[in-house]
Design a protein around this motif. Structure first.
Motif, PDB file in Angstrom:
ATOM      1  N   LEU A 144       0.834  -1.195   0.000  1.00 43.19           N
ATOM      2  CA  LEU A 144       0.000   0.000   0.000  1.00 43.19           C
ATOM      3  C   LEU A 144       0.874   1.253   0.000  1.00 43.19           C
ATOM      4  O   LEU A 144       2.064   1.200   0.287  1.00 43.19           O
ATOM      5  CB  LEU A 144      -0.912   0.009   1.225  1.00 43.19           C
ATOM      6  N   SER A 145       0.256   2.382  -0.269  1.00 45.06           N
ATOM      7  CA  SER A 145       0.992   3.648  -0.261  1.00 45.06           C
ATOM      8  C   SER A 145       1.040   4.278   1.116  1.00 45.06           C
ATOM      9  O   SER A 145       1.722   5.295   1.311  1.00 45.06           O
ATOM     10  CB  SER A 145       0.345   4.634  -1.243  1.00 45.06           C
ATOM     11  N   SER A 146       0.326   3.702   2.084  1.00 39.05           N
ATOM     12  CA  SER A 146       0.310   4.249   3.442  1.00 39.05           C
ATOM     13  C   SER A 146       0.369   3.105   4.444  1.00 39.05           C
ATOM     14  O   SER A 146       0.136   1.942   4.102  1.00 39.05           O
ATOM     15  CB  SER A 146      -0.951   5.083   3.680  1.00 39.05           C
ATOM     16  N   VAL A 147       0.669   3.444   5.693  1.00 37.60           N
ATOM     17  CA  VAL A 147       0.772   2.429   6.740  1.00 37.60           C
ATOM     18  C   VAL A 147      -0.586   2.208   7.399  1.00 37.60           C
ATOM     19  O   VAL A 147      -1.469   3.065   7.354  1.00 37.60           O
ATOM     20  CB  VAL A 147       1.804   2.823   7.808  1.00 37.60           C
ATOM     21  N   ILE A 148      -0.725   1.041   8.011  1.00 41.79           N
ATOM     22  CA  ILE A 148      -1.943   0.667   8.733  1.00 41.79           C
ATOM     23  C   ILE A 148      -1.675   0.826  10.225  1.00 41.79           C
ATOM     24  O   ILE A 148      -0.637   0.379  10.729  1.00 41.79           O
ATOM     25  CB  ILE A 148      -2.341  -0.779   8.412  1.00 41.79           C
ATOM     26  N   ILE A 149      -2.603   1.461  10.926  1.00 42.62           N
ATOM     27  CA  ILE A 149      -2.423   1.743  12.350  1.00 42.62           C
ATOM     28  C   ILE A 149      -3.457   0.958  13.167  1.00 42.62           C
ATOM     29  O   ILE A 149      -4.634   0.899  12.789  1.00 42.62           O
ATOM     30  CB  ILE A 149      -2.585   3.244  12.644  1.00 42.62           C
ATOM     31  N   TYR A 150      -2.992   0.364  14.260  1.00 39.92           N
ATOM     32  CA  TYR A 150      -3.916  -0.242  15.226  1.00 39.92           C
ATOM     33  C   TYR A 150      -3.805   0.542  16.529  1.00 39.92           C
ATOM     34  O   TYR A 150      -2.710   0.820  17.017  1.00 39.92           O
ATOM     35  CB  TYR A 150      -3.585  -1.709  15.485  1.00 39.92           C
ATOM     36  N   VAL A 151      -4.968   0.895  17.097  1.00 43.12           N
ATOM     37  CA  VAL A 151      -5.011   1.616  18.368  1.00 43.12           C
ATOM     38  C   VAL A 151      -5.750   0.765  19.384  1.00 43.12           C
ATOM     39  O   VAL A 151      -6.951   0.483  19.217  1.00 43.12           O
ATOM     40  CB  VAL A 151      -5.701   2.986  18.214  1.00 43.12           C
ATOM     41  N   ASP A 152      -5.039   0.344  20.425  1.00 44.00           N
ATOM     42  CA  ASP A 152      -5.682  -0.528  21.413  1.00 44.00           C
ATOM     43  C   ASP A 152      -6.746   0.209  22.220  1.00 44.00           C
ATOM     44  O   ASP A 152      -7.717  -0.410  22.677  1.00 44.00           O
ATOM     45  CB  ASP A 152      -4.632  -1.149  22.344  1.00 44.00           C
ATOM     46  N   LYS A 153      -6.600   1.517  22.403  1.00 40.86           N
ATOM     47  CA  LYS A 153      -7.591   2.285  23.175  1.00 40.86           C
ATOM     48  C   LYS A 153      -8.975   2.186  22.560  1.00 40.86           C
ATOM     49  O   LYS A 153      -9.989   2.200  23.267  1.00 40.86           O
ATOM     50  CB  LYS A 153      -7.166   3.755  23.237  1.00 40.86           C
ATOM     51  N   THR A 154      -9.027   2.104  21.246  1.00 42.83           N
ATOM     52  CA  THR A 154     -10.308   2.002  20.546  1.00 42.83           C
ATOM     53  C   THR A 154     -10.533   0.621  19.948  1.00 42.83           C
ATOM     54  O   THR A 154     -11.587   0.375  19.367  1.00 42.83           O
ATOM     55  CB  THR A 154     -10.381   3.053  19.423  1.00 42.83           C
ATOM     56  N   ASP A 155      -9.513  -0.251  20.087  1.00 44.58           N
ATOM     57  CA  ASP A 155      -9.539  -1.591  19.486  1.00 44.58           C
ATOM     58  C   ASP A 155      -9.936  -1.502  18.012  1.00 44.58           C
ATOM     59  O   ASP A 155     -10.801  -2.222  17.526  1.00 44.58           O
ATOM     60  CB  ASP A 155     -10.515  -2.510  20.234  1.00 44.58           C
ATOM     61  N   THR A 156      -9.255  -0.609  17.314  1.00 49.88           N
ATOM     62  CA  THR A 156      -9.609  -0.305  15.928  1.00 49.88           C
ATOM     63  C   THR A 156      -8.363  -0.257  15.044  1.00 49.88           C
ATOM     64  O   THR A 156      -7.330   0.275  15.445  1.00 49.88           O
ATOM     65  CB  THR A 156     -10.342   1.057  15.848  1.00 49.88           C
ATOM     66  N   PHE A 157      -8.511  -0.827  13.844  1.00 48.04           N
ATOM     67  CA  PHE A 157      -7.517  -0.656  12.795  1.00 48.04           C
ATOM     68  C   PHE A 157      -7.933   0.549  11.947  1.00 48.04           C
ATOM     69  O   PHE A 157      -9.106   0.683  11.581  1.00 48.04           O
ATOM     70  CB  PHE A 157      -7.453  -1.892  11.900  1.00 48.04           C
ATOM     71  N   TYR A 158      -6.960   1.406  11.639  1.00 47.43           N
ATOM     72  CA  TYR A 158      -7.208   2.561  10.773  1.00 47.43           C
ATOM     73  C   TYR A 158      -6.438   2.323   9.479  1.00 47.43           C
ATOM     74  O   TYR A 158      -5.210   2.202   9.482  1.00 47.43           O
ATOM     75  CB  TYR A 158      -6.777   3.848  11.466  1.00 47.43           C
ATOM     76  N   LEU A 159      -7.192   2.283   8.373  1.00 45.42           N
ATOM     77  CA  LEU A 159      -6.608   1.782   7.122  1.00 45.42           C
ATOM     78  C   LEU A 159      -7.284   2.409   5.905  1.00 45.42           C
ATOM     79  O   LEU A 159      -8.310   3.085   6.024  1.00 45.42           O
ATOM     80  CB  LEU A 159      -6.724   0.266   7.095  1.00 45.42           C
ATOM     81  N   PRO A 160      -6.715   2.216   4.723  1.00 44.60           N
ATOM     82  CA  PRO A 160      -7.266   2.846   3.516  1.00 44.60           C
ATOM     83  C   PRO A 160      -8.653   2.308   3.151  1.00 44.60           C
ATOM     84  O   PRO A 160      -8.904   1.091   3.216  1.00 44.60           O
ATOM     85  CB  PRO A 160      -6.252   2.484   2.428  1.00 44.60           C
ATOM     86  N   ARG A 161      -9.526   3.185   2.748  1.00 45.76           N
ATOM     87  CA  ARG A 161     -10.866   2.780   2.319  1.00 45.76           C
ATOM     88  C   ARG A 161     -10.803   1.878   1.083  1.00 45.76           C
ATOM     89  O   ARG A 161     -11.670   1.030   0.869  1.00 45.76           O
ATOM     90  CB  ARG A 161     -11.717   4.012   2.023  1.00 45.76           C
ATOM     91  N   GLU A 162      -9.745   2.054   0.281  1.00 45.06           N
ATOM     92  CA  GLU A 162      -9.634   1.273  -0.954  1.00 45.06           C
ATOM     93  C   GLU A 162      -9.496  -0.228  -0.695  1.00 45.06           C
ATOM     94  O   GLU A 162      -9.697  -1.043  -1.599  1.00 45.06           O
ATOM     95  CB  GLU A 162      -8.424   1.754  -1.766  1.00 45.06           C
ATOM     96  N   LEU A 163      -9.150  -0.615   0.540  1.00 44.81           N
ATOM     97  CA  LEU A 163      -8.982  -2.043   0.822  1.00 44.81           C
ATOM     98  C   LEU A 163     -10.275  -2.824   0.612  1.00 44.81           C
ATOM     99  O   LEU A 163     -10.233  -4.019   0.293  1.00 44.81           O
ATOM    100  CB  LEU A 163      -8.479  -2.243   2.260  1.00 44.81           C
ATOM    101  N   ARG A 164     -11.398  -2.181   0.789  1.00 42.17           N
ATOM    102  CA  ARG A 164     -12.671  -2.880   0.573  1.00 42.17           C
ATOM    103  C   ARG A 164     -12.798  -3.374  -0.861  1.00 42.17           C
ATOM    104  O   ARG A 164     -13.390  -4.437  -1.125  1.00 42.17           O
ATOM    105  CB  ARG A 164     -13.839  -1.960   0.922  1.00 42.17           C
ATOM    106  N   LEU A 165     -12.221  -2.606  -1.785  1.00 44.75           N
ATOM    107  CA  LEU A 165     -12.328  -2.964  -3.196  1.00 44.75           C
ATOM    108  C   LEU A 165     -11.639  -4.285  -3.506  1.00 44.75           C
ATOM    109  O   LEU A 165     -11.974  -4.933  -4.505  1.00 44.75           O
ATOM    110  CB  LEU A 165     -11.736  -1.851  -4.059  1.00 44.75           C
ATOM    111  N   LEU A 166     -10.690  -4.679  -2.647  1.00 45.44           N
ATOM    112  CA  LEU A 166     -10.008  -5.946  -2.887  1.00 45.44           C
ATOM    113  C   LEU A 166     -10.950  -7.135  -2.744  1.00 45.44           C
ATOM    114  O   LEU A 166     -10.715  -8.198  -3.322  1.00 45.44           O
ATOM    115  CB  LEU A 166      -8.835  -6.115  -1.910  1.00 45.44           C
ATOM    116  N   LEU A 167     -12.013  -6.958  -1.970  1.00 44.75           N
ATOM    117  CA  LEU A 167     -12.956  -8.050  -1.725  1.00 44.75           C
ATOM    118  C   LEU A 167     -14.298  -7.843  -2.417  1.00 44.75           C
ATOM    119  O   LEU A 167     -15.112  -8.765  -2.478  1.00 44.75           O
ATOM    120  CB  LEU A 167     -13.185  -8.221  -0.220  1.00 44.75           C
ATOM    121  N   ASP A 168     -14.545  -6.631  -2.905  1.00 49.15           N
ATOM    122  CA  ASP A 168     -15.839  -6.383  -3.584  1.00 49.15           C
ATOM    123  C   ASP A 168     -15.888  -7.065  -4.949  1.00 49.15           C
ATOM    124  O   ASP A 168     -14.869  -7.259  -5.602  1.00 49.15           O
ATOM    125  CB  ASP A 168     -16.045  -4.879  -3.754  1.00 49.15           C
TER     126      ASP A 168
END
Length: 567
Positions: A543-567
Motif C-alpha cells: 500500500l501507499s500508506s501504513v496501517i495503524i492499530y489503536v488498542d484504546k479504541t480496538d480499531t484498525f485505521y486503514l485505507p478505504r480502498e482495501l474494501r475494493l479488494l474483496l468487492d
C-alpha cells in the motif's frame, strides 16, 4: 454513494480545520507553490538559545557576527498542545505536520478532549485516530520523495511526527515499524538498536542501502534510497563527535538533499537539530551553543541549495522553548551592564566537551588523572567539595568510595548522575543561567526562504504554519480528506463483511500484535498493523500508506480502498 458517505464522515473534522484555516488566511499573502520543501527544526530552541549561539560564535571569531539563518528570520510561532500552553516535541511538531494541536506524547494522532482545558475545538469521537501528515500527503498526493535527517534516534518524537502515528511517543518499536514501511527515501540519524533485523531485511528487500556505523559506506553509496544510522541510540553532541566515524548534521543534510533532488517530482525533507533540546534539558550551555551552531551550518547548506535551485522553500522553526536559558544570571561578580564579553563568554568557550562528553571521558579516566582531565577539557580543577561530590556520584565507576558507601548529597546542587553533576559545574562556572530543566512556553523564532519571497511573516500560530507548509505543495485544506481516505476505521471500511481481530498473531521483538482478518466467500484478507502490506489469500499487496492499530479504541485505521479488494 461511496463518495457521499466519505464526504459526510469528514464533516466534523473539516469544520474544525476550516475554522482554523480561515484564521490562518487572515492578513496573509498568497503562497506560491514550490517543487521542494525543506523543514528544519532545532528542537527545544528558545530565542535566547539562538542569541547564545550567536555570541559564542562571535567570541571565538569576532568577524563572524551573524548566523546563517539571520537574514531569513521573519517572525515567531506560538507553539502549544491541544490542552496546555507548554508543549512537548510530540504534539508540537505533530501540529506542524497535521494542522491539529494534540496531547502530550501524541504522535500525529488526534487528541483526547480535556474539557475546559482544551485550547482548540476537539471532537471527542475522533480521539486517538491517526492524522495524515504533510510528509504523507507530499508522498501520496504529489509523488514527492521524502527524507528525514536527525541527530536523535530515528523513532524519536519529532521524526516520528512526520512519518508515524501513536498516542505514545515511547512506543519506539511500533513507530520504527511504521517508519520503515512508509518507504521514506532517505533516513540518516541515530538509533541502530531500533532498526531490528527484520526491519533491516524489509529495507534491503525493497532496494535500500543500509549503513550502520558506516560513514564510508554512506558517503560512497550511489543509490537513491538509503538508511544510514549511527550509534545504538542517539548520536553524540557535535562538540563530542568523533569526526572520523560520525558525520556532521551539515554533511548528512547535504547527502540527503543531493539524493532526493534526483526526483523529477521534487521532495520533502525534515532536518532536526535534535540535541539542542537535550542540552537544554541538561542545563548544559556548551551543548546548547555548539549543537545550535552545528544546526546553523546545516541550515546554510539547505539555504545555499535553495538559492541555487530556485524551486525550493526552506522553513526553519523550533517546536518549543526549553530551560529558560539566559545570558547573565544572579550572583554574577559584576553587574549585568558592566560585564564584559570576557566575563560572560570566556569560560563558556574554554570547554572542549559537553557535560555528557566529559562524563564519558571520566568513565575512562583513573581517579588520579581526574584533575588533569579537568584542566584539559575545562581549564580549571575541581574544588575539594566538588571532588567529593564526584566521588559520591552513583555512576562514577572509578570513585575511591565503594558504591554501597556513597551517598547522594541531595541538598546540594551537585546531586544526580555524573552528567548532571558536570552540567551543574558548567553552569556554576559560567554566566549562563537556567530557570528550568524542562520545556517553556515562549514563542519560537521563525525563519524562511522562498524563491518568490512569499514567506510566512509575523506571528504565526502552530496550526497556521501547517497551513503554510500545505500551500507550498498546493495541498491547502486537503489533509482532512486524506486522513479519512487512508485512516478510516476498519468497522466503516468493512461494514457488512465478516471481520475478526485475531489476538497474538502479529509478532515483533517486543510484543504480540493483533491481526485483522476479513473474509468474503472463499477469500481472506489478512491485515497486520504498523506495516504497509496486506495479504489477500496468499498474495502480498503493498500500500501507499501504513496501517495503524489503536488498542484504546480496538480499531484498525486503514485505507478505504482495501474494501475494493474483496468487492
Amino acid at each position: 454513494m461511496k463518495k457521499i458517505i466519505l464526504l459526510l464522515s469528514t464533516i466534523p473534522f473539516l469544520l474544525i480545520v476550516f475554522t482554523q484555516a480561515l484564521h490562518a488566511g487572515e492578513l496573509r499573502r498568497e503562497v506560491k507553490p514550490v517543487r521542494n520543501v525543506i523543514l528544519m527544526i532545532p528542537d527545544g530552541t528558545s530565542p535566547s538559545a539562538v542569541s547564545l549561539a550567536r555570541w559564542y560564535q562571535r567570541y571565538l571569531n569576532p568577524e563572524r557576527q551573524r548566523l546563517a539563518i539571520d537574514p531569513y528570520i521573519c517572525g515567531t510561532v506560538l507553539t502549544y498542545s491541544s490542552d496546555a500552553p507548554i508543549g512537548d516535541s510530540a504534539p508540537t511538531t505533530s501540529c506542524y505536520m497535521t494542522g491539529m494541536p494534540s496531547n502530550t506524547g501524541f504522535v500525529a494522532t488526534y487528541p483526547v478532549s480535556s474539557g475546559k482545558a482544551d485550547l482548540v475545538p476537539v471532537d471527542p469521537s475522533r480521539a486517538y485516530m491517526p492524522l495524515a501528515t504533510v510528509l504523507e500527503a507530499a508522498k501520496i498526493m504529489r509523488g514527492k520523495k521524502t527524507g528525514l535527517v536527525v541527530t536523535c534516534h530515528f523513532p524519536h518524537a519529532t521524526p516520528a511526527d512526520c512519518a508515524a502515528h501513536s498516542y505514545s511517543r515511547e512506543e519506539y518499536g511500533h513507530i520504527a515499524m511504521q517508519m520503515v514501511h512508509q518507504n521514506l527515501d532517505i533516513v540518516i540519524g541515530g538509533g541502530i538498536d531500533y532498526l531490528k533485523p527484520d526491519l533491516r531485511s524489509v529495507l534491503r528487500q525493497r532496494g535500500y542501502g543500509v549503513f550502520l556505523d558506516d560513514m564510508k559506506g554512506m558517503r560512497s553509496y550511489a543509490g537513491d534510497k538509503m538508511w544510514a544510522l549511527y550509534r545504538p541510540r542517539e548520536m553524540p553532541y557535535d562538540l563530542d563527535r568523533d569526526t572520523a566515524s560520525i558525520p556532521s548534521l551539515e554533511e548528512m543534510t547535504h547527502i540527503a538533499i543531493a539524493k532526493l533532488n534526483r526526483s523529477e517530482e521534487g521532495f520533502f525533507l525534515m532536518v532536526e537539530g535534535s540535541k539542542v533540546d537535550w542540552a537544554a534539558h541538561a542545563n548544559d550551555p556548551v551543548g546548547v551553543a555548539t549543537d545550535l551552531l552545528a544546526f546553523d551550518r546545516a541550515c546554510a547548506t539547505a539555504l545555499e541549495f535553495a538559492r541555487q535551485d530556485g524551486q525550493t522553500a526552506v522553513i526553519i522553526v523550533s517546536d518549543h522553548g526549553n530551560s529558560g536559558i539566559s545570558i547573565g544570571k544572579r550572583g554574577m561578580a559584576k553587574s549585568y551592564d558592566t560585564a564584559t564579553a570576557y566575563d560572560l563568554f570566556e569560560q563558556l568557550c574554554r570547554f572542549r566537551l559537553t557535560a555528557d562528553g566529559l562524563a564519558k571521558r571520566l568513565a575512562e579516566t583513573p581517579v588520579d588523572k581526574v584533575q588533569e582531565l579537568m584542566r584539559e577539557v575545562c581549564g580549571f580543577e575541581l574544588k575539594p567539595e566538588e571532588l567529593r561530590a564526584l566521588y559520591n556520584s552513583p555512576d562514577y565507576e572509578h570513585s575511591p568510595i565503594p558504591l554501597e558507601e556513597r551517598k547522594q548529597i541531595r541538598e546540594s546542587m551537585y546531586s544526580g548522575s555524573l552528567s548532571t553533576f558536570l552540567a551543574s559545574i558548567y553552569g556554576l562556572k559560567t554566566a549562563i543561567g537556567f530557570t528550568s530543566g524542562g520545556h517553556t512556553g515562549e514563542e519560537v523564532l521563525l525563519a524562511a526562504y522562498h524563491p518568490e519571497d512569499t514567506r510566512p511573516m509575523g506571528m504565526y500560530m502552530n496550526y497556521e504554519l501547517n497551513d503554510y507548509l500545505c500551500q507550498l505543495f498546493d495541498l491547502r485544506g486537503q489533509l482532512p480528506a486524506l486522513t479519512d481516505r487512508i485512516f478510516a476505521p476498519h468497522t466503516d471500511v468493512f461494514q457488512g463483511m465478516k471481520f475478526t481481530i485475531v489476538r497474538g498473531k502479529g509478532k515483533t521483538d517486543e510484543s504480540e500484535l493483533p491481526v485483522l482478518e476479513v473474509t468474503k466467500g472463499s477469500r481472506k484478507l489478512r491485515i497486520a498493523p504498523f506495516t504497509n502490506t496486506v495479504v489477500l489469500d496468499k498474495k502480498v499487496i503493498e500500500l501507499s500508506s501504513v496501517i495503524i492499530y489503536v488498542d484504546k479504541t480496538d480499531t484498525f485505521y486503514l485505507p478505504r480502498e482495501l474494501r475494493l479488494l474483496l468487492d
